[in-house]
Design a protein around this motif. Structure first.
Motif, mmCIF file in Angstrom:
data_model
loop_
_atom_site.group_PDB
_atom_site.id
_atom_site.type_symbol
_atom_site.label_atom_id
_atom_site.label_comp_id
_atom_site.label_asym_id
_atom_site.label_seq_id
_atom_site.Cartn_x
_atom_site.Cartn_y
_atom_site.Cartn_z
ATOM 1 N N SER A 266 52.207 36.111 2.775
ATOM 2 C CA SER A 266 53.479 36.142 3.489
ATOM 3 C C SER A 266 53.345 35.463 4.851
ATOM 4 C CB SER A 266 53.944 37.590 3.662
ATOM 5 O OG SER A 266 55.207 37.645 4.288
ATOM 6 N N ARG A 286 63.746 27.751 5.624
ATOM 7 C CA ARG A 286 64.336 28.919 4.962
ATOM 8 C C ARG A 286 63.668 29.191 3.620
ATOM 9 N NH1 ARG A 286 70.526 27.088 6.205
ATOM 10 N NH2 ARG A 286 70.699 27.938 8.340
ATOM 11 N N LYS A 290 61.867 32.726 2.558
ATOM 12 C CA LYS A 290 62.179 33.493 1.352
ATOM 13 C C LYS A 290 60.912 33.793 0.556
ATOM 14 C CE LYS A 290 66.919 31.760 1.024
ATOM 15 N NZ LYS A 290 67.869 30.869 0.309
ATOM 16 N N LEU A 293 59.056 36.619 2.216
ATOM 17 C CA LEU A 293 59.624 37.933 1.903
ATOM 18 C C LEU A 293 59.353 38.341 0.458
ATOM 19 C CD1 LEU A 293 62.947 37.575 3.893
ATOM 20 C CD2 LEU A 293 61.046 39.125 4.405
ATOM 21 N N PRO A 297 58.072 42.091 1.391
ATOM 22 C CA PRO A 297 59.445 42.396 1.813
ATOM 23 C C PRO A 297 59.522 43.100 3.164
ATOM 24 C CG PRO A 297 59.087 43.006 -0.485
ATOM 25 C CD PRO A 297 57.744 42.686 0.089
ATOM 26 N N LYS A 298 58.402 43.651 3.645
ATOM 27 C CA LYS A 298 58.390 44.356 4.929
ATOM 28 C C LYS A 298 58.057 43.443 6.104
ATOM 29 C CE LYS A 298 57.075 48.810 2.901
ATOM 30 N NZ LYS A 298 56.073 49.913 2.918
ATOM 31 N N ASN A 299 57.952 42.151 5.857
ATOM 32 C CA ASN A 299 57.644 41.203 6.929
ATOM 33 C C ASN A 299 58.883 41.056 7.815
ATOM 34 O OD1 ASN A 299 57.096 38.949 8.575
ATOM 35 N ND2 ASN A 299 55.795 38.016 7.010
ATOM 36 N N ARG A 300 58.929 41.847 8.877
ATOM 37 C CA ARG A 300 60.120 41.889 9.733
ATOM 38 C C ARG A 300 60.344 40.575 10.476
ATOM 39 N NH1 ARG A 300 59.310 47.364 13.069
ATOM 40 N NH2 ARG A 300 57.194 46.521 13.144
ATOM 41 N N ARG A 303 62.073 38.159 8.182
ATOM 42 C CA ARG A 303 63.482 38.528 8.013
ATOM 43 C C ARG A 303 64.295 38.164 9.254
ATOM 44 N NH1 ARG A 303 65.372 41.254 4.006
ATOM 45 N NH2 ARG A 303 63.293 41.963 3.374
ATOM 46 N N LEU A 306 64.762 34.382 9.444
ATOM 47 C CA LEU A 306 65.749 33.937 8.464
ATOM 48 C C LEU A 306 67.159 34.184 8.990
ATOM 49 C CD1 LEU A 306 66.153 32.726 5.654
ATOM 50 C CD2 LEU A 306 66.100 35.054 4.722
ATOM 51 N N ALA A 307 67.370 35.331 9.622
ATOM 52 C CA ALA A 307 68.684 35.626 10.198
ATOM 53 C C ALA A 307 69.005 34.663 11.337
ATOM 54 C CB ALA A 307 68.718 37.071 10.694
#
Length: 334
Positions: A266, A286, A290, A293, A297-300, A303, A306-307
């Motif tokens: 990740s 991007r 993705k 993640l 999925p916990k890679n803050r 995330r 990406l936002a």
């Protein structure tokens, strides 16, 4: 003024000594700066020899190296007959010629701060168990002179799960800031010659599997960025492939690292995303986020990035703001 060679150690009968390995390829504009920064060390007396390996440069680099070797007895000029097309072979040539219990590295386009060796020797004398000692650094643009501080992940003696942390987070540990135990190199082997990218990271992971790491939280060298330097180009496919190959090798070496392999993967994708953001390739960035993640999925941070990539304005501007907040200093975006 006393020349560096005339300095005499008086602190003890067996002072801790360091051999320096300098590698050079096509750096006639910079190699003198690198060698001058060694000669200017406040603890030059702790350097037993300086092995400068020219990887068959097509310019005048080796002539300059030979001139320094003629004037300074500690400097040994070595030239490869065939270009090795990488950093590992010349570094290994230098390692083979090194005679001290510790080895420091310097790339021919980088510059040491005057107290680098003095500060690192002080730590190693107190903690001889350290296998790899490194520091922060300052990156500067050769054309504009613009500087930016570059910090690395902190590692300290006695912290738990140090190898797992390094396997996942890395450094970066730039060779020009590193001092490595010769005994540990003899144990884990020299730099790999069959990796096109990240051969230093592969080496440091092996070192971390055998001995403690320690980080000095201040810049001890200046890293030059110029067109033609190894870090000046981007090859995401090659970088990512080599990092995944390192993952495979390290799990083979230390099987329990498989437990955190997804976190490492990740992080690899996140780094690729940031590189793409910096060059304006938002769609590619991007895609890497993705993938990051998908691995974790916990890679803050992935995330959040990406936002941010969907906010109006330059993504690089927002990333600068985020980096500034992370370091406690809000950088003014242009």
């Amino acid at each position: 003024m006393t020349s560096p060679e005339s300095a005499v150690e008086t602190a003890g009968d067996t002072p801790l000594m360091i051999s320096v390995v300098v590698i050079c390829y096509r750096q006639e504009k910079f190699i003198a700066d690198a060698l001058d920064s060694i000669l200017a060390q406040t603890a030059y007396d702790r350097i037993d020899r300086v092995i400068v390996v020219d990887d068959k440069s097509p310019d005048g680099s080796f002539d300059i190296i030979q001139d320094y070797a003629a004037k300074h007895p500690k400097i040994q000029a070595v030239r490869h007959e065939v270009n090795s097309r990488g950093a590992s072979v010349p570094r290994n040539t230098g390692i083979a010629l090194a005679t001290a219990p510790y080895i420091a590295f310097l790339d021919g386009d980088d510059i040491w701060m005057p107290t680098k060796i003095e500060e690192q020797v002080a730590v190693l004398e107190e903690h001889p168990e350290i296998g790899l000692l490194f520091s922060d650094f300052i990156t500067f643009d050769d054309k504009t002179g613009a500087e930016r501080p570059s910090t690395t992940v902190r590692y300290s003696l006695g912290e738990p799960n140090q190898l797992r942390k390094f396997f996942v987070q890395g450094g970066p540990v730039i060779p020009s800031c590193a001092v490595v135990s010769r005994a540990v190199i003899d144990e884990v082997g020299p730099f790999e010659t069959n990796l096109r990218f990240n051969e230093d990271s592969e080496m440091w992971n092996r070192v971390a599997s055998a001995a403690p790491l320690h980080h000095l939280p201040r810049p001890l060298f200046r890293k030059r960025e110029w067109f033609g330097s190894k870090g000046s180009g981007v090859n995401d496919a090659g970088q990512i492939a080599s990092k995944h190959e390192i993952t495979r090798r390290m799990i083979e070496r230390v099987p329990e690292l498989a437990e955190v392999a997804d976190k490492r993967s990740s992080g690899i994708e996140l780094q690729a995303a940031v590189r793409n953001f910096r060059r304006g390739a938002t769609a590619e960035a991007r895609a890497h986020l993705k993938k990051a993640l998908e691995h974790d999925p916990k890679n803050r941070k992935a995330r959040l990035y990406l936002a941010v990539s969907h906010l109006p304005g330059s993504t690089d501007r927002w990333l600068n703001i985020l980096r500034g907040l992370q370091h406690g200093v809000l950088r003014r975006a242009q």
